[in-house]
Design an enzyme around this catalytic site. Structure first.
Site, PDB file in Angstrom:
ATOM      1  N   LYS A  45       0.828  -1.214   0.000  1.00 43.93           N
ATOM      2  CA  LYS A  45       0.000   0.000   0.000  1.00 43.93           C
ATOM      3  C   LYS A  45       0.869   1.275   0.000  1.00 43.93           C
ATOM      4  O   LYS A  45       2.075   1.211   0.292  1.00 43.93           O
ATOM      5  CB  LYS A  45      -0.936  -0.039   1.203  1.00 43.93           C
ATOM      6  CG  LYS A  45      -2.004  -1.153   1.117  1.00 43.93           C
ATOM      7  CD  LYS A  45      -2.934  -1.089   2.316  1.00 43.93           C
ATOM      8  CE  LYS A  45      -4.092  -2.061   2.205  1.00 43.93           C
ATOM      9  NZ  LYS A  45      -5.027  -1.929   3.337  1.00 43.93           N
ATOM     10  N   TYR A  85     -12.548  -1.245  -3.626  1.00 42.73           N
ATOM     11  CA  TYR A  85     -13.013  -1.414  -2.248  1.00 42.73           C
ATOM     12  C   TYR A  85     -14.533  -1.255  -2.131  1.00 42.73           C
ATOM     13  O   TYR A  85     -15.020  -0.901  -1.043  1.00 42.73           O
ATOM     14  CB  TYR A  85     -12.300  -0.411  -1.328  1.00 42.73           C
ATOM     15  CG  TYR A  85     -10.917  -0.873  -0.892  1.00 42.73           C
ATOM     16  CD1 TYR A  85     -10.763  -2.005  -0.083  1.00 42.73           C
ATOM     17  CD2 TYR A  85      -9.775  -0.187  -1.274  1.00 42.73           C
ATOM     18  CE1 TYR A  85      -9.505  -2.423   0.334  1.00 42.73           C
ATOM     19  CE2 TYR A  85      -8.508  -0.607  -0.859  1.00 42.73           C
ATOM     20  CZ  TYR A  85      -8.383  -1.728  -0.053  1.00 42.73           C
ATOM     21  OH  TYR A  85      -7.138  -2.150   0.359  1.00 42.73           O
ATOM     22  N   ASN A 148      -2.060   0.224   6.940  1.00 40.03           N
ATOM     23  CA  ASN A 148      -1.551  -1.061   7.441  1.00 40.03           C
ATOM     24  C   ASN A 148      -0.668  -1.812   6.440  1.00 40.03           C
ATOM     25  O   ASN A 148      -0.568  -3.034   6.464  1.00 40.03           O
ATOM     26  CB  ASN A 148      -2.718  -1.930   7.933  1.00 40.03           C
ATOM     27  CG  ASN A 148      -3.766  -2.129   6.874  1.00 40.03           C
ATOM     28  OD1 ASN A 148      -3.598  -1.726   5.732  1.00 40.03           O
ATOM     29  ND2 ASN A 148      -4.860  -2.788   7.238  1.00 40.03           N
ATOM     30  N   HIS A 151      -2.157  -5.411   1.477  1.00 36.28           N
ATOM     31  CA  HIS A 151      -3.514  -5.931   1.244  1.00 36.28           C
ATOM     32  C   HIS A 151      -3.400  -7.375   0.787  1.00 36.28           C
ATOM     33  O   HIS A 151      -2.437  -7.750   0.123  1.00 36.28           O
ATOM     34  CB  HIS A 151      -4.220  -5.117   0.149  1.00 36.28           C
ATOM     35  CG  HIS A 151      -5.453  -5.798  -0.383  1.00 36.28           C
ATOM     36  ND1 HIS A 151      -6.687  -5.639   0.212  1.00 36.28           N
ATOM     37  CD2 HIS A 151      -5.631  -6.678  -1.408  1.00 36.28           C
ATOM     38  CE1 HIS A 151      -7.578  -6.390  -0.455  1.00 36.28           C
ATOM     39  NE2 HIS A 151      -6.969  -7.019  -1.438  1.00 36.28           N
ATOM     40  N   GLU A 162     -10.160  -9.894  -7.647  1.00 38.26           N
ATOM     41  CA  GLU A 162      -9.110  -8.885  -7.459  1.00 38.26           C
ATOM     42  C   GLU A 162      -7.954  -9.057  -8.445  1.00 38.26           C
ATOM     43  O   GLU A 162      -7.384  -8.069  -8.912  1.00 38.26           O
ATOM     44  CB  GLU A 162      -8.601  -8.931  -6.011  1.00 38.26           C
ATOM     45  CG  GLU A 162      -9.674  -8.485  -5.014  1.00 38.26           C
ATOM     46  CD  GLU A 162      -9.188  -8.411  -3.584  1.00 38.26           C
ATOM     47  OE1 GLU A 162      -9.909  -7.827  -2.750  1.00 38.26           O
ATOM     48  OE2 GLU A 162      -8.098  -8.942  -3.272  1.00 38.26           O
TER      49      GLU A 162
END
Ligand code: IDP
Ligand code: MG
Length: 172
Positions: A45, A85, A148, A151, A162
């Site tokens: 990310k 998302y 975080n 993913h 995805e």
């Protein structure tokens, strides 16, 4: 006499071909099935790319015996992030999540391993880095529950969707 030898040779040849087909088709493919080789989508990310953790994360991926099948670096547009998302569109954190995921470049990968989906989730750790298992990627590199670091797809259906999102030609 000659005929008997000829029949013997033909029977032997058929037996050898049958054994070969059995080993090739049955033994090897059932072994692969037993192994449950999977593909999953992994993302480094924007926070982790920006803080130059991509190399460390890829190093860990390879040390944990994942195969990197596809990899690319890109920056999501707000529309792409909203679509990726979309399951979270009614969550209170959705707007911030889209802002965060479009704040810089990301590195997207297709990983292959036996039970790749679960194994990659395990290596990432829990969503909240404060609760993530020691030495997991989110524990090591995550900042907070939003930023975080990584993913990972959460099921075979999601992983297919995805992977198709970023590498459409990979999914037949
Ligand atoms: P996951 O990434 O562990 O699968 P999800 O619940 O699918 O977690 O959430 C997607 C992403 O949305 C998280 O990785 C995180 O970046 C962000 N997120 C999840 N929950 C929160 C929250 O409570 N506050 C802020 N951001 C969150
Ligand atoms: Mg998720």
């Amino acid at each position: 006499m000659k005929t008997k030898i000829l029949i013997g040779v033909i029977v032997l040849a058929i037996t050898l071909v049958t054994i070969d087909i059995y080993f090739t088709n049955h033994i090897f493919s059932s072994k692969d099935k037993a192994k449950n080789i999977e593909y999953t989508l992994a993302i480094v990310k924007p926070d982790a790319v920006q803080s130059k953790k991509t190399g460390k994360i890829i190093d860990r991926i390879e040390n944990e015996n994942f195969e990197i099948i596809k990899i690319k670096k890109l920056r999501l547009t707000p529309k792409q992030a909203e679509s990726f998302y979309s399951v979270h569109k009614n969550k209170p954190f959705f707007k911030n999540l889209v802002n965060y995921m479009t704040s810089g470049s990301i590195v997207v990968m297709v990983l292959q391993k036996e039970n790749a989906i679960e194994e990659w989730r395990k290596l990432m750790g829990s969503t909240n880095p404060e609760e993530a298992e020691e030495n997991s990627l989110r524990n090591l590199f995550g900042t907070d529950i939003e930023k975080n670091a990584v993913h990972g797809s959460d099921s075979p259906q999601t992983s297919k969707k995805e992977i198709y999102f970023f590498f459409p030609s990979f999914i037949k």
